[in-house]
Every structure is written in structure tokens, then in C-alpha cells.
Design a protein around this motif. Structure first.
Motif, mmCIF file in Angstrom:
data_model
loop_
_atom_site.group_PDB
_atom_site.id
_atom_site.type_symbol
_atom_site.label_atom_id
_atom_site.label_comp_id
_atom_site.label_asym_id
_atom_site.label_seq_id
_atom_site.Cartn_x
_atom_site.Cartn_y
_atom_site.Cartn_z
ATOM 1 N N VAL A 1 75.399 78.410 5.345
ATOM 2 C CA VAL A 1 76.267 78.943 4.347
ATOM 3 C C VAL A 1 77.582 79.615 4.741
ATOM 4 O O VAL A 1 77.301 80.842 5.447
ATOM 5 N N VAL A 2 78.650 79.155 4.761
ATOM 6 C CA VAL A 2 79.852 79.581 5.232
ATOM 7 C C VAL A 2 80.879 80.310 4.049
ATOM 8 O O VAL A 2 80.950 79.444 3.176
ATOM 9 N N ASP B 1 83.382 83.745 12.218
ATOM 10 C CA ASP B 1 83.502 82.414 12.966
ATOM 11 C C ASP B 1 82.563 82.710 14.152
ATOM 12 O O ASP B 1 83.446 82.664 15.250
ATOM 13 N N ILE B 2 81.582 82.768 14.241
ATOM 14 C CA ILE B 2 80.828 82.789 15.403
ATOM 15 C C ILE B 2 80.921 81.672 16.346
ATOM 16 O O ILE B 2 80.628 81.975 17.745
ATOM 17 N N ALA B 3 81.109 80.572 15.821
ATOM 18 C CA ALA B 3 81.043 79.167 16.830
ATOM 19 C C ALA B 3 82.454 79.385 17.408
ATOM 20 O O ALA B 3 82.591 78.877 18.605
ATOM 21 N N GLN B 4 83.576 80.211 17.251
ATOM 22 C CA GLN B 4 84.612 80.396 17.963
ATOM 23 C C GLN B 4 84.539 81.552 18.523
ATOM 24 O O GLN B 4 85.021 81.821 19.858
ATOM 25 N N SER B 5 84.106 82.897 18.036
ATOM 26 C CA SER B 5 84.085 84.111 18.600
ATOM 27 C C SER B 5 82.987 84.618 19.398
ATOM 28 O O SER B 5 83.085 85.577 20.388
ATOM 29 N N ASP B 6 81.818 84.078 19.246
ATOM 30 C CA ASP B 6 80.681 84.372 20.024
ATOM 31 C C ASP B 6 80.636 83.645 21.559
ATOM 32 O O ASP B 6 81.098 82.591 21.582
ATOM 33 N N ASN C 1 86.343 77.065 9.151
ATOM 34 C CA ASN C 1 86.638 77.440 10.324
ATOM 35 C C ASN C 1 85.864 76.800 11.352
ATOM 36 O O ASN C 1 85.037 75.777 10.860
ATOM 37 N N GLU C 2 85.481 77.255 12.349
ATOM 38 C CA GLU C 2 84.746 76.599 13.344
ATOM 39 C C GLU C 2 83.386 76.650 12.939
ATOM 40 O O GLU C 2 82.650 75.282 13.169
ATOM 41 N N THR C 3 82.818 77.729 12.625
ATOM 42 C CA THR C 3 81.464 77.527 12.167
ATOM 43 C C THR C 3 81.149 76.736 10.980
ATOM 44 O O THR C 3 79.816 76.065 10.869
ATOM 45 N N ALA C 4 82.081 76.527 10.120
ATOM 46 C CA ALA C 4 81.973 75.734 8.756
ATOM 47 C C ALA C 4 81.848 74.147 9.407
ATOM 48 O O ALA C 4 81.335 73.251 8.714
ATOM 49 N N VAL D 1 75.509 78.640 20.809
ATOM 50 C CA VAL D 1 76.010 78.927 19.426
ATOM 51 C C VAL D 1 75.840 77.749 18.670
ATOM 52 O O VAL D 1 75.338 77.645 17.502
ATOM 53 N N VAL D 2 76.512 76.601 19.241
ATOM 54 C CA VAL D 2 76.496 75.487 18.212
ATOM 55 C C VAL D 2 75.121 74.763 18.299
ATOM 56 O O VAL D 2 74.337 74.375 17.204
ATOM 57 N N ALA D 3 74.390 75.004 19.288
ATOM 58 C CA ALA D 3 72.723 74.425 19.320
ATOM 59 C C ALA D 3 72.121 75.299 18.248
ATOM 60 O O ALA D 3 71.393 74.501 17.554
ATOM 61 N N GLY D 4 72.333 76.410 18.010
ATOM 62 C CA GLY D 4 71.442 77.141 17.239
ATOM 63 C C GLY D 4 72.100 76.914 15.845
ATOM 64 O O GLY D 4 71.100 76.507 14.760
#
Length: 959
Positions: free
Chosen positions: A678-679, A656-661, A685-688, A667-670
Motif C-alpha cells: 500500500v503506497v 519511495d524506497i524503490a528509488q531512495s534505498d 512514485n517508483e515504489t508504486a 528492493v524490487v525483489a522484496g
């Protein structure tokens, strides 16, 4: 199951795995004693109790207060025996064997005494066995039968304890004092096993009772819900609520916990396909029968209503999710990735492996990326946690892993804990560490925050160095300065084992006055004499072991600090034997394994560089495809390239890189710039929120495979129930490969491990057959070490000679200013785990419902902040709001928070600074300002609304 029975299991009620209880712990003596028990000669180690000797000979002695996980106590008076030539009837649990003695365990006298004792117990016990949750699993019930008790002469007219109310405050277990026999097993387990000392026996005689200290309820006490007391209780006094609700389990499967890097072994006890409880397995070599609140109780997320059980797709991330078949979802992944590569080039897609998934699943993802995607754009969460460990230890010693097994701590005389909070982050090992300290080991803690291990019941650090965040390297150099200038070097070790020229250069460097404690003290905010004292203790106190965590690695000089610790260990000869070493406490259950399996863009499995022709040839022949010899993109590079427009597709397995990174905005912009994300996960999760395809994953309870823990121990993960989504994670990766035209021929994870063993020298001897036979092994496991390697570098370093490195202190560019005068550092808390995706979906939220900001009273007063106030936390990267907790656990000028709740968005604050060698983010040093706030910020409110809406849509689609 046959293998388990061969290794000492017994069939319990309904066929459940039941481990024999020998009554008292095993003796560690090598000398033996021969005696006679009931006419049979028995030979056991010196110091063994008569009770254990009898049990090992197959002779059972009745007992209630005794169990082999605790020291003998001798209070229940059931285990009485007669010894020829001695008066009385001593307790067999507290009486050691002696040469030539003759013991009788069954005589008329003993029968009469035991029956009388048992009669007294039963006279003050509710006789509700048929409806009791422990019916069929109650030692009191068993012992009543064993001594032949058939009636009780005493009536119930007198004073008794039968009407006492239950304490159901704890979300996972209940306490029924009416069923307590005051055997003290729960109290002793809390003291001896966990070391929390939360329970006590209050009162005397008839008034004696178990009490959670000064608190009326378990939930309000110091209890950490590790489950040791529940496990030790011989009756239904302390019992899991799940057992009361579901009933006794009828079978069990041994598997491995999927939380932290300790890698505890558990018996998953089942009724059909329903999990009743997780019981720590006594033969687990990482945990030895202990557990924590997460592994023991927080498994309910597996059946949580938020789980997504069917694939979903959408054209744009602003569209609602649409539930589809597996075939349609996989076809979408394959066609989109093919389109992106055709349009933007082979390197326009990549993937992130999961440290939550098995070794086999991680291996498959990196194989998919290298052999099907055709590039090396693979990375893992270790990038943002322990990548400096790999780089630093490989440079110094030649291998990218810790040097010891967990058992080694039992022989440490000095324990250094730096940048780690083992009682919260690795609680089972933390409990073991505290036991060693209570037994006499000295403790040095180097941490900006006063963690629990600095001072807790019967444990106190000899030195706590609350250094200023970002000064780890400076402090390590100051410690080294003392060791070198005061002549505390182990010269023989250095001469025989290390590169002498490198040592001489390093010694001259650290001896410079600028590295002295007097020069470093003001920089780090420490008393120079405390630095000198800690250095002398480490160098002269006997076996000295270093244990470290993310407070070391998540810095711009994380790799440098790892090298500095390696320098200290080599200089003092603290390597290559029990009780010493340099030991990373890995955060996630398989972060070590994900690194081992080739999840970095520059390395194949086994830490071999992709440019190495011989290694690449091995995989090319096996996989039948040419492989790229250039390193691929790291996670930060993928996001940068996405923003720039050259990276367009990402396969994220269980992260979940949108929360953990760090730097959430970036991160969101990328993610928003990509055309196909694909999650693969069990929850949205937040990345989804930024995904186009969601593939429902499976929990550790639904798959077969292996995890590798922080001590390099490879443990089996065994499927205990069918996958609720239809496919285990390894099967999903295979399906993607097949959809992209490159099928992989595996029918079972054991076949994947066979391929790992065939291609990776450190795993050459690993197989499922060996793991079944031996329980677990530690790599390297190969022809040179067929049973594994508990301790590394015994006879020499993997690289040949140890390499000293110059560790110049370079102050981080992230420093406090007039605008941002405070330094933020982050960490974890016991009840929650990582980004909280699992633990937030369990009753663990009772203990930690939200992240809070710890701030020193002085800093709070200057800002007009009171305890519990909403505060705005702001850095140059962004801002968020959370509640304040005023405490002197942090020093003035330092604030601290956890990152378990996505609503907090702690990583909105963290910046883009990272480790010079590995790009590991500098989570632990962020310059911030804290001020009063009326509540969540506007951006935070919008984020929460977006996240909640996405989850709601996903749940509706799943339903």
C-alpha cells in the motif's frame, strides 16, 4: 490570525499579513538611549538608527533604499531628518541615536526636499501603475503618496531608461530595468543575506544600472534564485511571475516549508484557495526571513497534473490501475492485511513512516502498526540517512539530536563542515554560515569533493581535507591524536563533565602511533601537516562547532564517526554554550520529527526502548491494547524477509524506497514478493510500480500539524487550501485503523499533539496554544524548560556524564579493485531535492535536467571520455548509464553523482554494505568502473518504459 496581529503583524492590502519594516536592523546593545522625536520621548538600544527609533515609536519616515533586513545604505535621500543643534539634513537610516537629541521628521524644509527627490525618481519611471503587477504593493507608489507628490514638472523628452527590455529568463521572476530606481537593495540582499554576490551596480551617474555580473541574463548568471533580491525590491523591477499572472494576494497564512531540515517559515500568500507566492517570514526563527529556490518558488508540484487525486487498486502489479472509492480502497487494505496476518502470522506486515509528513501523521502510523497490526515492524527513511546520528549521539550525550540552535553559528570562531554540502543541501543555513565566515570565523571542510563552500566569493576554507571515501573514522582519530599528544585537551571540562575512566581509555587509544597523522595520511590520501593544522585550529581557535551530513552517516562506520566527533567536542570542551556543539544537518523537513515520534522498530516516541516496561505500560493504558516488547523489523530486514517468504504486506506513507534505498534490485525483489503493498503518496512514485493499493496523499499546503527541524525546533504547519484528494494524510491513517476495527478518536491534529505531550517527556510542554503564542519551541520542552531548549547539555549531559567511546578504524569491505578501481560517492544539488518527486515537477529542472557523473580529468582521459559523453557506471551490484562531467572538484580515483532523477537509477549501483550499528546503507563508498557507452543500458531502458507506462496508466485512471 489574531495571534499573529498581537505578535507584530499589520494588515496589508486585502487583509494580507504584512510585517512591519523598521528600515534598519535592530541593535544588539543592552544599554539604552533616550531622545525626542517630533516632541515624543523615545528610548531605544544604543546604536539604533533614528529611522528605526522613529518607527518603533509609531512615526514613519519615508524611505526607499532602507529595509530592516539589510544594513543601512543612505542613498535614496528620502529619509532626511532635522536634528536640533546640527547643520544639514542627515539621513535617518545612517544616523544613530544619541542621548538627549531632538529630531524632527516633518518640517516644511524636509517636505520640499523629499518631494523634489521623489519627483526625480518618478520622472524616469513608467507611469503604468494601474496595470503594473506591483500595484498595491509598491513602495515607490506608497512614498509618492507619503510625500504628497501630485505632479512632475519634468517632461519625458530627455534621455531616460523607459524603453529597456525585460529579462524573463528566470522561470520564477522577471527583471524590468525600466522600473529600477537603482536603490541597490537587490545587490545588497545578494551580498548580505545570500552571499552569492551575483549582482552588481555597473556604470556611474545616469548610466548606473543593476547587472547580473558579466552575464546579460539572470538565468545565465551566478544567481541561485533564492528570492532575496525579489523580496528586497521596492518596485516591480524584480517581481514574481506568479504575481504578474494571478494578481496581488488578498490573505496569507504562516506555515513551514516541506523541503529540507532547516524548517523555514513562510507566508503562503493566497487569492482565495489559489497560492500566489511563498514569502519568507521574517519572524521565522530558523530562517529569519531568508529562503532558497526550493522553498520560495518550487511549490508548483502541489497542482501538477501528475498528482493522483483518487484511490486506485489492482490485483497484480502487472495489471492496470482501477480507480475506486475511498471506502473500497480502505476495505481492500483492511481485508488484505487481515488475510495476510491470518495466513502468515502477526509479524507478516509492517509499515514505513514518512519524514515528509507531520509529527502527528508519523505518530499515528507507528501507533497503527503497534496497536492495530500488533507488532513493531515500523521504520522510516532515517534508517538510510541519519540513524547513526541517533545511535552515536545518544551513546555519547544521552539524547539523539543535535546540540545547538541555528543561531549558535553566529558565535562560532571555527566551523567544521564534514560530509555535508550546506550551500546545496541546506542553503538558507549555508548562507548564514557563509556570513559568519565572512565576518571572521575560520572554516575547516572535510569532504572528498571540493564543494562550493570550500571557496566562494569572500569565503575560503582554512583547511580542506579531501579524504578518500570511507576513511572518516581514521581522520577523526588522527585529529584526536594531535589534540591529545599536543596537550590541547580541555581538562577542566573533561574532569567535571565526562566519565574519566572512559576518557583515559580513549586518550590512550588515540595517542597510539597508528592513529597519528603520519600514519593516517597515506590511508586517507591527505597531507599529515594539513591534518595537524586542522586539529590545532579546532582545539585552539575559540568556539568550535561541527556540522555534518550524510557524508558522515552513510558509511559502514557511520555511527563510529558520530561517536568520534562527539569525542572531539567533549575533549575540547566545545559543548553546552553558543558557538559550539555537534550538529547534524538533517536532510528532510521532518526526519528529526519522524525519529522523535517512534518510527524505529526498537523505540517508542521519545527514544524509549520497547522492552522498557514502564514506558510500554503508559501506551498500553492509553491505547487499550497489549504491546509487543520485542523490536520489530528494520526496512532491510523487511525486504530480506519478503524475499524469504515470511513478510507479505507493507504500508508505505510518503516514501519511495524503490528509488531512495540501496541495491535497487534487492528492493524490487522484496516488493515483488509481497502480496499487498500500500503506497500513500501524492504521485505514482517508483515504489508504486510494485503497489497493489494507491492512496492519494496531501501536500503540506493541505494539512495542519507540526514539523521538527534539524535544530529540534517544532514549527506549525497550517492548512492554506483544501486537500485536493479529499483527506489529509493523518485522516487516511485514521480511516485505515477504523477499517481494521480499531478506530482512533481524533478530530484535529492538535489532539494528536496533546497525546504526544502526555506520553513523551521531551514534548510534555508542547501544545498548539504554546506554538501559536511563541511561534515555535525546541524540545526538550517540559516543566524544566517551559519555553524549550535552544542549546543542549548546558549544565550537564542528559545521560549524566559524557561517554567517550573507542573508535577503532575498520576499513570498509567495499574497496577499489582492479575490476572496479574508482570510488563512487553521492550527494545533492541545490535546485533538486532528494528523489526529485517534487522538484522535478517544477521549473527547477531548468538548472538540473538530469543527473551527471563528475569525473576527474585524469580518470576521464585514461578512459577516453569527453565532457558530455554517455558513460557506463558499473559496480558489483549493477550498472547504469549517465552523462559525464569532467571536473577537478573530485579527486583522481573518485567519481560523484546525484540521485534526483529516477531514470538514472543511481541506487542500482550501490551495494548492500551498511553501518554496523544501524543498517544505514553505505551510499558514500561504492567501488565502480566507468567506461564509454552509446546510451542507456537495456535494463535501464526497460525500467524507464515500465515506470513511464505505470505513470501513464495512473494518470489515465485519475482523469
Amino acid at each position: 490570525m489574531d495571534t499573529f496581529h498581537e505578535r507584530g503583524f499589520e494588515a496589508g492590502p486585502g487583509g494580507a499579513i504584512e510585517e512591519p519594516d523598521y528600515g534598519t536592523p535592530a541593535s544588539g546593545a543592552t544599554a539604552t538611549v533616550t531622545l525626542t522625536i517630533d516632541g515624543f520621548p523615545v528610548t531605544v538600544p544604543e546604536g539604533t538608527s533614528i529611522m528605526r527609533a522613529a518607527r518603533e515609536a509609531g512615526i514613519g519616515v519615508p524611505k526607499l533604499c532602507a529595509t530592516d533586513t539589510l544594513n543601512a545604505f543612505g542613498s535614496c535621500r528620502l529619509c532626511l531628518v532635522e536634528i536640533e543643534g546640527r547643520n544639514g539634513t542627515p539621513a535617518s537610516c545612517t544616523t544613530p541615536v544619541a542621548p538627549g537629541i531632538s529630531v524632527r521628521t516633518q518640517t516644511e524644509r524636509l517636505k520640499r526636499l523629499r518631494k523634489g527627490v521623489m519627483e526625480l525618481y518618478i520622472s524616469d519611471h513608467p507611469l503604468d501603475c494601474l496595470t503594473c503587477g506591483a500595484n498595491g504593493d509598491c513602495e515607490l507608489q506608497d512614498m509618492a503618496g507619503a510625500v504628497g507628490l501630485r505632479e512632475v514638472r519634468y517632461g519625458d523628452d530627455g534621455e531616460n531608461h523607459l524603453g529597456q527590455p525585460k529579462d524573463v529568463s528566470n522561470p520564477y521572476f522577471q527583471f524590468d530595468p525600466s522600473k529600477c530606481i537603482v536603490c541597490s537593495r537587490c545587490v545588497r540582499a545578494c551580498e548580505e543575506v545570500q552571499g552569492t554576490f551575483a549582482l552588481t551596480i555597473e556604470g556611474r551617474g545616469f548610466s548606473s544600472h543593476v547587472s547580473p555580473g558579466a552575464h546579460e541574463l539572470f538565468l545565465d548568471s551566478e544567481c541561485v534564485s533564492c528570492g532575496a533580491c525579489v523580496q528586497a525590491c521596492p518596485t516591480a523591477t524584480l517581481i514574481e511571475k506568479s504575481v504578474v499572472e494571478i494578481g496581488q494576494p488578498e490573505h496569507a497564512v504562516v506555515t513551514t516549508c516541506a523541503y529540507c531540515g532547516v524548517g523555514c517559515s513562510f507566508k503562503a500568500e493566497m487569492r482565495g484557495t489559489e497560492l500566489v507566492r511563498m514569502v519568507p517570514w521574517k519572524d521565522g526563527k530558523a530562517n529569519h526571513g531568508h529562503s532558497c529556490v526550493k522553498g520560495r518558488f518550487a511549490w508548483g508540484y502541489a497542482n501538477h497534473g501528475d498528482r493522483i487525486l483518487n484511490p486506485m487498486v489492482r490485483e497484480r502489479i502487472t495489471d492496470p490501475w482501477r480507480e475506486v472509492s475511498w471506502d473500497e480502497a480502505l476495505a481492500r487494505v483492511a481485508s488484505e492485511f487481515a488475510r495476510i496476518q491470518k495466513t502468515y502470522g502477526r509479524g507478516a506486515i509492517g509499515g514505513i513512516t514518512s519524514s515528509r509528513c507531520t509529527n502527528e501523521e508519523t505518530y499515528l502510523v507507528q501507533k497503527l502498526i503497534r496497536s492495530v497490526f500488533g507488532n513493531n515492524n515500523v521504520d522510516t527513511c532515517a534508517r538510510v540517512c541519519h540513524s547513526p546520528t541517533g545511535y552515536g549521539l545518544k551513546t555519547a550525550f544521552g539524547t539523539s539530536a543535535g546540540t545547538q540552535d541555528f543561531d549558535s553559528v553566529d558565535e562560532a570562531d571555527v566551523i567544521v563542515v564534514i560530509g555535508a554540502n550546506p550551500t546545496d543541501g541546506h542553503p538558507v543555513f549555508g548562507a548564514r554560515m557563509k556570513r559568519r565566515i565572512r565576518a571572521g570565523a575560520k572554516l575547516i571542510v572535510i569532504d572528498p569533493r571540493r564543494t562550493d563552500i570550500v571557496r566562494s566569493p569572500h569565503v575560503e576554507a582554512a583547511f580542506h581535507l579531501p579524504l578518500r571515501p570511507g576513511t572518516n573514522v581514521a581522520v577523526m582519530n588522527a585529529i584526536a591524536h594531535v589534540i591529545v599528544t599536543e596537550g590541547l585537551i580541555d581538562e577542566r571540562f573533561v574532569r567535571e563533565r565526562c566519565e574519566l575512566s572512559a576518557f583515559e581509555g580513549w586518550a590512550a587509544f588515540v595517542a597510539e602511533p597508528r592513529n597519528s597523522p603520519e600514519a593516517i595520511g597515506p590511508i586517507a590520501g591527505l597531507d599529515p601537516e594539513a591534518i595537524r593544522g586542522a586539529a590545532r585550529l579546532y582545539a585552539t581557535g575559540g568556539n568550535a562547532a561541527i556540522y555534518y551530513g550524510l557524508g558522515v552517516t552513510e558509511h559502514s562506520q557511520g555511527t563510529t564517526t558520530v561517536m568520534a566527533m562527539a569525542n572531539l567536542a567533549m575533549a575540547t570542551g566545545n559543548l553546552g554554550r553558543p558557538g559550539v556543539g555537534v550538529n547534524p544537518l538533517r536532510g528532510q523537513n521532518n526526519v528529526q520529527g519522524s525519529c522523535d515520534m517512534g518510527s524505529f522498530p526498537h523505540e517508542f516516541p521519545g527514544y524509549r526502548h520497547v522492552s522498557d516496561d514502564a514506558t510500554r505500560t503508559v501506551f498500553e493504558k492509553l491505547w487499550g491494547v497489549a504491546l509487543d516488547d520485542e523490536p520489530g523489523l528494520r526496512i532491510p530486514n523487511m525486504l530480506d524477509a519478503a524475499v524469504e517468504g515470511s513478510f507479505k504486506g507493507l504500508y508505505v506513507q510518503g516514501e519511495d524506497i524503490a528509488q531512495s534505498d540501496p541495491d535497487t534490485h534487492h528492493v524490487v525483489a522484496g516488493l515483488e514478493a509481497m502480496e499487498c503493498v500500500v503506497v500513500q503518496d501524492i504521485f505514482l512514485n517508483e515504489t508504486a510500480n510494485y503497489a497493489h493499493v494507491f492512496l492519494p496523499g496531501s501536500t503540506f499546503l493541505e494539512k495542519d500539524g507540526t514539523f521538527t527541524n534539524a535544530e529540534r525546533r517544532i514549527n506549525r504547519v497550517r492548512r492554506v487550501m483544501p486537500s485536493r484528494s479529499g483527506m489529509a494524510d493523518w485522516e487516511i491513517t485514521l480511516a485505515i485503523a477504523a477499517a481494521m476495527g480499531r478506530p482512533m478518536p481524533y478530530a484535529h491534529p492538535s489532539e494528536i499533539m496533546d497525546e504526544i505531550a502526555a506520553t513523551t517527556p521531551s514534548f510534555a510542554g508542547v501544545s498548539y496554544a504554546r506554538l501559536e503564542a511563541e511561534g515555535s519551541v525546541q524540545w526538550p520542552c517540559n516543566e524544566a524548560a517551559p519555553h524549550g531548549t535552544p542549546i543542549m547539555h548546558v549544565d550537564g549531559f542528559v545521560r549524566g556524564r559524557g561517554q567517550f567511546m573507542i573508535t577503532e578504524y575498520v576499513a570498509t569491505e567495499e574497496r577499489s579493485t582492479g575490476r572496479f578501481p574508482l570510488l563512487l560517492t553521492t550527494g545533492r544539488i541545490l535546485s533538486q531535492y532528494n528523489v526529485g518527486a517534487q522538484t522535478r515537477r517544477t521549473a527547477n529542472v531548468v538548472w538540473h535536467p538530469e543527473d551527471v557523473l563528475e569525473i576527474h580529468p585524469h580518470d576521464a582521459e585514461n578512459r577516453g571520455i569527453r565532457d558530455g559523453d554517455w558513460v557506463k557506471l558499473e559496480s558489483r551490484a549493477g550498472a547504469t548509464t549517465l552523462r559525464a562531467r569532467i571536473t577537478d572538484r573530485v579527486a583522481p580515483g573518485v567519481v560523484y553523482t546525484t540521485f534526483h532523477h529516477p531514470e538514472t537509477q543511481a541506487n542500482v549501483i550501490t551495494t548492500d554494505f551498511s553501518d554496523w550499528a544501524t543498517n544505514c546503507p553505505e551510499y558514500k563508498v561504492t567501488a565502480v568502473q566507468v567506461g564509454a557507452s552509446n546510451g542507456p543500458s537495456e535494463w535501464q531502458t526497460e525500467y524507464r518504459a515500465h515506470s513511464q507506462a505505470s505513470r501513464r496508466i495512473g494518470n489515465e485512471a485519475a482523469e
